[in-house]
Scaffold this active site. Structure first.
Site, mmCIF file in Angstrom:
data_model
loop_
_atom_site.group_PDB
_atom_site.id
_atom_site.type_symbol
_atom_site.label_atom_id
_atom_site.label_comp_id
_atom_site.label_asym_id
_atom_site.label_seq_id
_atom_site.Cartn_x
_atom_site.Cartn_y
_atom_site.Cartn_z
ATOM 1 N N ARG A 216 17.653 32.923 41.730
ATOM 2 C CA ARG A 216 18.616 32.105 40.961
ATOM 3 C C ARG A 216 17.877 31.561 39.742
ATOM 4 N NH1 ARG A 216 22.850 27.598 42.983
ATOM 5 N NH2 ARG A 216 23.890 29.566 43.432
ATOM 6 N N GLN B 35 28.453 35.552 44.696
ATOM 7 C CA GLN B 35 29.631 34.725 44.969
ATOM 8 C C GLN B 35 30.891 35.576 44.944
ATOM 9 O OE1 GLN B 35 29.747 31.102 45.419
ATOM 10 N NE2 GLN B 35 31.749 31.728 46.168
ATOM 11 N N ARG C 233 29.863 33.733 52.060
ATOM 12 C CA ARG C 233 28.607 34.022 51.357
ATOM 13 C C ARG C 233 27.640 34.692 52.326
ATOM 14 N NH1 ARG C 233 27.224 31.104 46.863
ATOM 15 N NH2 ARG C 233 25.605 32.699 46.700
ATOM 16 N N ASP D 150 36.246 26.408 38.575
ATOM 17 C CA ASP D 150 34.838 26.134 38.831
ATOM 18 C C ASP D 150 34.488 24.872 38.055
ATOM 19 O OD1 ASP D 150 32.134 26.361 39.495
ATOM 20 O OD2 ASP D 150 31.692 27.790 37.893
ATOM 21 N N CYS E 63 34.107 28.232 44.053
ATOM 22 C CA CYS E 63 32.793 28.596 44.607
ATOM 23 C C CYS E 63 32.050 27.395 45.167
ATOM 24 C CB CYS E 63 31.957 29.316 43.552
ATOM 25 S SG CYS E 63 31.452 28.274 42.164
ATOM 26 N N HIS F 101 27.463 35.475 38.522
ATOM 27 C CA HIS F 101 27.195 35.028 39.906
ATOM 28 C C HIS F 101 27.767 36.100 40.840
ATOM 29 C CE1 HIS F 101 26.132 32.579 43.173
ATOM 30 N NE2 HIS F 101 26.923 31.528 43.013
#
Ligand code: CP
Ligand code: NVA
Length: 308
Positions: A101, A131, A292, A224, A264, A128
């Site tokens: 990340r 996700q 996930r 988000d 998310c 991402h």
């Protein structure tokens, strides 16, 4: 051949479907697959904060018989002290895969170029993709097929999540609508790539400034945070600029009556989404967060199979 997963479109539509099918299987029996038996180690590196990604990779790697090695950048030599390529050369002799990340996508590309083991993007400023595997799995569980569904995203259209919805949604044959103010519109090259994919799969990708039009008859409503990691200094401007794109009960009411809501997480209730929506009956955020685990396990198993 070593495959990496740095962007949603690093896999083909058929491969995306294969990984999602595998995730469904792994969810049915969490301990059936021991692809990381040995145990093989997977390095999971964090330049930014995380709860879900850290937990789901650590638990998933252990489920697969492997050993997760969680590295915080601040306590390592990454982060300006050593290049991603040199780090990759050190790691590849000891680990089965590298999950990272980070901020710039460029760093992930350098890491991938420098190594023989799969590199996975666990969130960058631009994408991402892990996700999205979880989100597509969740939508599939609640709606059956993905192909032909309309997914509407509201908020920061230039964010990692919006870009990943455009690419991965198009890949799944969905109709993806990104609604944001013009100055927060998704990157044109990402939209163009997503539209090329959509032409292949029968989906579509459209960019909107009118949230009500974007919500009309949608099957999946998504938002988000308005302040992604790394954008904290712009917080006040973003809260002002994005306020018309909040997912309220009224906006949700414009979607299909059987629409689901996903996010998310982490969420700022009262900003990008009202509590009555995210905590309401159409929200499937806890399934999404759990997925996930299953989606990333499937991704790791699939990547290791390609490398074998
Ligand atoms: N959704 C997500 O990636 O959450 P974390 O930042 O907690 O990992
Ligand atoms: N867009 C958010 C996603 C967090 C999981 C961020 O980058 O902070």
């Amino acid at each position: 051949m070593t495959r990496h997963f740095l962007r949603d479109d690093d896999i083909t539509p058929a491969e995306q479907a294969e990984i999602l099918d595998l995730a469904v299987e792994l969810k049915k029996d969490r301990w059936a697959d021991k692809s990381l038996a040995g145990p093989k180690t997977v390095a999971v590196i964090f330049d930014k904060s995380s709860t879900r990604t850290r937990v789901s990779f650590a638990v998933g790697i252990a489920d697969l018989g492997g050993s997760p090695l969680i590295i915080t950048t601040a306590s390592s030599q990454l982060g300006g002290k050593e290049t991603p390529a040199d780090t990759a050369r050190v790691l590849e002799r000891q680990v089965a895969a590298i999950v990272w990340r980070t901020y710039a996508q460029q760093g992930l590309e350098e890491m991938a170029e420098g190594t023989r083991v799969p590199v996975v993007n666990a969130l960058s400023d631009d994408f991402h993709p892990c996700q999205l595997l979880a989100d597509l799995l969740t939508v599939r569980e609640h709606k059956g097929e993905l192909r032909g569904l309309t997914l509407s995203f509201f908020g920061d259209g230039r964010s990692n999540m919006a870009h990943s919805y455009a690419l991965a949604g198009a890949m799944a044959g969905m109709h993806v609508r990104i609604a944001s103010p013009a100055e927060y519109a998704p990157r044109e090259d990402v939209v163009a790539d997503a539209q090329r994919l959509a032409a292949e799969t029968g989906g579509s990708v459209t960019v909107h400034t009118d949230p009500e039009a974007a919500a009309a008859a949608a099957d999946v409503v998504v938002t988000d945070t308005w302040v992604s990691m790394g954008k904290e200094e712009e917080k006040q401007a973003r809260l002002r600029d994005l306020s018309a794109y909040k997912v309220t009960a009224d906006l949700m009411g414009r979607a299909d009556e059987k629409a689901i809501f996903i996010h998310c997480l982490p969420a700022d209730r009262g900003y990008e989404v009202d509590a009555e929506v995210i905590d309401g009956p159409q929200s499937v955020i806890w399934d999404e967060a759990e997925n996930r685990l299953h989606a990333q396990k499937a991704l790791l198993v699939w990547l290791l199979r390609q490398a074998a």
